[in-house]
Design a protein around this motif. Structure first.
Motif, PDB file in Angstrom:
ATOM      1  N   SER A  79      -0.695  16.449   0.251  1.00 48.03           N
ATOM      2  CA  SER A  79      -2.042  16.482  -0.317  1.00 48.03           C
ATOM      3  C   SER A  79      -2.205  17.811  -1.040  1.00 48.03           C
ATOM      4  O   SER A  79      -1.855  18.862  -0.495  1.00 48.03           O
ATOM      5  CB  SER A  79      -3.091  16.357   0.781  1.00 48.03           C
ATOM      6  N   ILE A  80      -2.729  17.747  -2.240  1.00 47.36           N
ATOM      7  CA  ILE A  80      -2.926  18.949  -3.051  1.00 47.36           C
ATOM      8  C   ILE A  80      -4.420  19.140  -3.270  1.00 47.36           C
ATOM      9  O   ILE A  80      -5.104  18.245  -3.762  1.00 47.36           O
ATOM     10  CB  ILE A  80      -2.198  18.835  -4.399  1.00 47.36           C
ATOM     11  N   VAL A  81      -4.914  20.317  -2.877  1.00 40.58           N
ATOM     12  CA  VAL A  81      -6.314  20.678  -3.085  1.00 40.58           C
ATOM     13  C   VAL A  81      -6.361  21.660  -4.245  1.00 40.58           C
ATOM     14  O   VAL A  81      -5.711  22.702  -4.203  1.00 40.58           O
ATOM     15  CB  VAL A  81      -6.930  21.315  -1.823  1.00 40.58           C
ATOM     16  N   LEU A  82      -7.129  21.311  -5.268  1.00 42.27           N
ATOM     17  CA  LEU A  82      -7.262  22.142  -6.459  1.00 42.27           C
ATOM     18  C   LEU A  82      -8.619  22.823  -6.497  1.00 42.27           C
ATOM     19  O   LEU A  82      -9.620  22.234  -6.093  1.00 42.27           O
ATOM     20  CB  LEU A  82      -7.119  21.278  -7.711  1.00 42.27           C
ATOM     21  N   ASN A 104      -2.156  12.276  -4.289  1.00 38.69           N
ATOM     22  CA  ASN A 104      -2.980  12.853  -3.221  1.00 38.69           C
ATOM     23  C   ASN A 104      -3.657  14.132  -3.686  1.00 38.69           C
ATOM     24  O   ASN A 104      -3.333  15.221  -3.229  1.00 38.69           O
ATOM     25  CB  ASN A 104      -2.122  13.115  -1.978  1.00 38.69           C
ATOM     26  N   LEU A 105      -4.609  13.983  -4.605  1.00 39.14           N
ATOM     27  CA  LEU A 105      -5.296  15.135  -5.182  1.00 39.14           C
ATOM     28  C   LEU A 105      -6.720  15.230  -4.658  1.00 39.14           C
ATOM     29  O   LEU A 105      -7.420  14.224  -4.568  1.00 39.14           O
ATOM     30  CB  LEU A 105      -5.324  15.018  -6.708  1.00 39.14           C
ATOM     31  N   SER A 106      -7.117  16.445  -4.315  1.00 40.82           N
ATOM     32  CA  SER A 106      -8.490  16.706  -3.891  1.00 40.82           C
ATOM     33  C   SER A 106      -9.014  17.907  -4.654  1.00 40.82           C
ATOM     34  O   SER A 106      -8.255  18.765  -5.100  1.00 40.82           O
ATOM     35  CB  SER A 106      -8.566  17.007  -2.395  1.00 40.82           C
ATOM     36  N   HIS A 107     -10.325  17.971  -4.758  1.00 39.22           N
ATOM     37  CA  HIS A 107     -11.009  19.090  -5.406  1.00 39.22           C
ATOM     38  C   HIS A 107     -11.881  19.783  -4.370  1.00 39.22           C
ATOM     39  O   HIS A 107     -12.641  19.126  -3.660  1.00 39.22           O
ATOM     40  CB  HIS A 107     -11.864  18.573  -6.571  1.00 39.22           C
ATOM     41  N   LEU A 108     -11.754  21.091  -4.260  1.00 40.28           N
ATOM     42  CA  LEU A 108     -12.562  21.863  -3.328  1.00 40.28           C
ATOM     43  C   LEU A 108     -13.997  21.946  -3.828  1.00 40.28           C
ATOM     44  O   LEU A 108     -14.248  22.501  -4.904  1.00 40.28           O
ATOM     45  CB  LEU A 108     -11.988  23.272  -3.156  1.00 40.28           C
ATOM     46  N   GLU A 109     -14.900  21.373  -3.068  1.00 37.39           N
ATOM     47  CA  GLU A 109     -16.315  21.396  -3.447  1.00 37.39           C
ATOM     48  C   GLU A 109     -16.801  22.834  -3.578  1.00 37.39           C
ATOM     49  O   GLU A 109     -16.551  23.659  -2.709  1.00 37.39           O
ATOM     50  CB  GLU A 109     -17.159  20.668  -2.401  1.00 37.39           C
ATOM     51  N   GLY A 110     -17.447  23.123  -4.685  1.00 41.07           N
ATOM     52  CA  GLY A 110     -18.003  24.449  -4.912  1.00 41.07           C
ATOM     53  C   GLY A 110     -17.036  25.439  -5.525  1.00 41.07           C
ATOM     54  O   GLY A 110     -17.449  26.516  -5.961  1.00 41.07           O
ATOM     55  N   ASP A 111     -15.744  25.103  -5.503  1.00 38.38           N
ATOM     56  CA  ASP A 111     -14.718  25.982  -6.048  1.00 38.38           C
ATOM     57  C   ASP A 111     -14.855  27.396  -5.480  1.00 38.38           C
ATOM     58  O   ASP A 111     -15.393  27.581  -4.394  1.00 38.38           O
ATOM     59  CB  ASP A 111     -14.759  25.952  -7.579  1.00 38.38           C
ATOM     60  N   MET A 112     -14.355  28.393  -6.179  1.00 36.80           N
ATOM     61  CA  MET A 112     -14.375  29.769  -5.670  1.00 36.80           C
ATOM     62  C   MET A 112     -15.795  30.320  -5.591  1.00 36.80           C
ATOM     63  O   MET A 112     -16.123  31.055  -4.665  1.00 36.80           O
ATOM     64  CB  MET A 112     -13.489  30.677  -6.540  1.00 36.80           C
ATOM     65  N   GLN A 113     -16.632  29.941  -6.542  1.00 36.22           N
ATOM     66  CA  GLN A 113     -18.019  30.414  -6.493  1.00 36.22           C
ATOM     67  C   GLN A 113     -18.700  29.947  -5.212  1.00 36.22           C
ATOM     68  O   GLN A 113     -19.409  30.713  -4.560  1.00 36.22           O
ATOM     69  CB  GLN A 113     -18.806  29.921  -7.707  1.00 36.22           C
ATOM     70  N   GLY A 114     -18.503  28.696  -4.843  1.00 35.55           N
ATOM     71  CA  GLY A 114     -19.094  28.163  -3.621  1.00 35.55           C
ATOM     72  C   GLY A 114     -18.511  28.806  -2.379  1.00 35.55           C
ATOM     73  O   GLY A 114     -19.228  29.070  -1.409  1.00 35.55           O
ATOM     74  N   TRP A 115     -17.210  29.062  -2.409  1.00 33.44           N
ATOM     75  CA  TRP A 115     -16.527  29.699  -1.280  1.00 33.44           C
ATOM     76  C   TRP A 115     -17.129  31.084  -1.027  1.00 33.44           C
ATOM     77  O   TRP A 115     -17.454  31.440   0.109  1.00 33.44           O
ATOM     78  CB  TRP A 115     -15.037  29.811  -1.605  1.00 33.44           C
ATOM     79  N   LEU A 116     -17.293  31.840  -2.096  1.00 35.94           N
ATOM     80  CA  LEU A 116     -17.874  33.181  -1.976  1.00 35.94           C
ATOM     81  C   LEU A 116     -19.337  33.122  -1.564  1.00 35.94           C
ATOM     82  O   LEU A 116     -19.792  33.937  -0.753  1.00 35.94           O
ATOM     83  CB  LEU A 116     -17.721  33.947  -3.300  1.00 35.94           C
ATOM     84  N   LYS A 117     -20.066  32.177  -2.114  1.00 38.95           N
ATOM     85  CA  LYS A 117     -21.488  32.025  -1.797  1.00 38.95           C
ATOM     86  C   LYS A 117     -21.704  31.776  -0.297  1.00 38.95           C
ATOM     87  O   LYS A 117     -22.649  32.264   0.294  1.00 38.95           O
ATOM     88  CB  LYS A 117     -22.099  30.877  -2.610  1.00 38.95           C
TER      89      LYS A 117
END
Length: 124
Positions: A79-82, A104-117
């Motif tokens: 599985s690859i999370v982008l 098996n592709l996934s997208h991280l909700e919020g990306d880096m901005q969301g992670w930092l937030k």
């Protein structure tokens, strides 16, 4: 007016194609995931990656994925999370990988901005 409508429709079609091939993964799901069968891919530039990234992520810039989607072939069965800064580049990377047969592709909700937030830990 016609140009604006056409551009909007093309963007909408592009987004729907992207979302049909990629599932979303929340930050909490990613934190709880088993990393043995998962590859976290930051598609930002190396400079952005060095400033801070999701723990355990590898950096494969969007330009490298577009030019050579096989760059991640050793991870094709995992599985690859982008993610990127805000989602656009991750979407483009997902399109390129999906066209090359990645399933098996996934997208991280919020990306880096969301992670930092959310105040989540980053690696440098």
């Amino acid at each position: 007016m016609f140009k604006r409508t056409a551009i909007w429709l093309m963007s909408l079609l592009s987004l729907s194609a992207y979302s049909a091939n990629v599932s979303n993964i929340s930050q909490q799901e990613l934190l709880a995931a088993d990393l043995k069968n998962l590859v976290i891919v930051d598609v930002r530039t190396p400079e952005e990656f060095k400033e801070g990234h999701v723990p355990n992520a590898i950096n494969v810039p969007l330009s490298e994925i577009v030019d050579n989607p096989a760059i991640l072939s050793s991870s094709k069965e995992k599985s690859i999370v982008l993610y990127c800064r805000s989602g656009y580049r991750a979407g483009k990377a997902a399109e390129a990988l999906h066209k090359d047969g990645y399933q098996n592709l996934s997208h991280l909700e919020g990306d880096m901005q969301g992670w930092l937030k959310e105040g989540l830990a980053v690696e440098k």
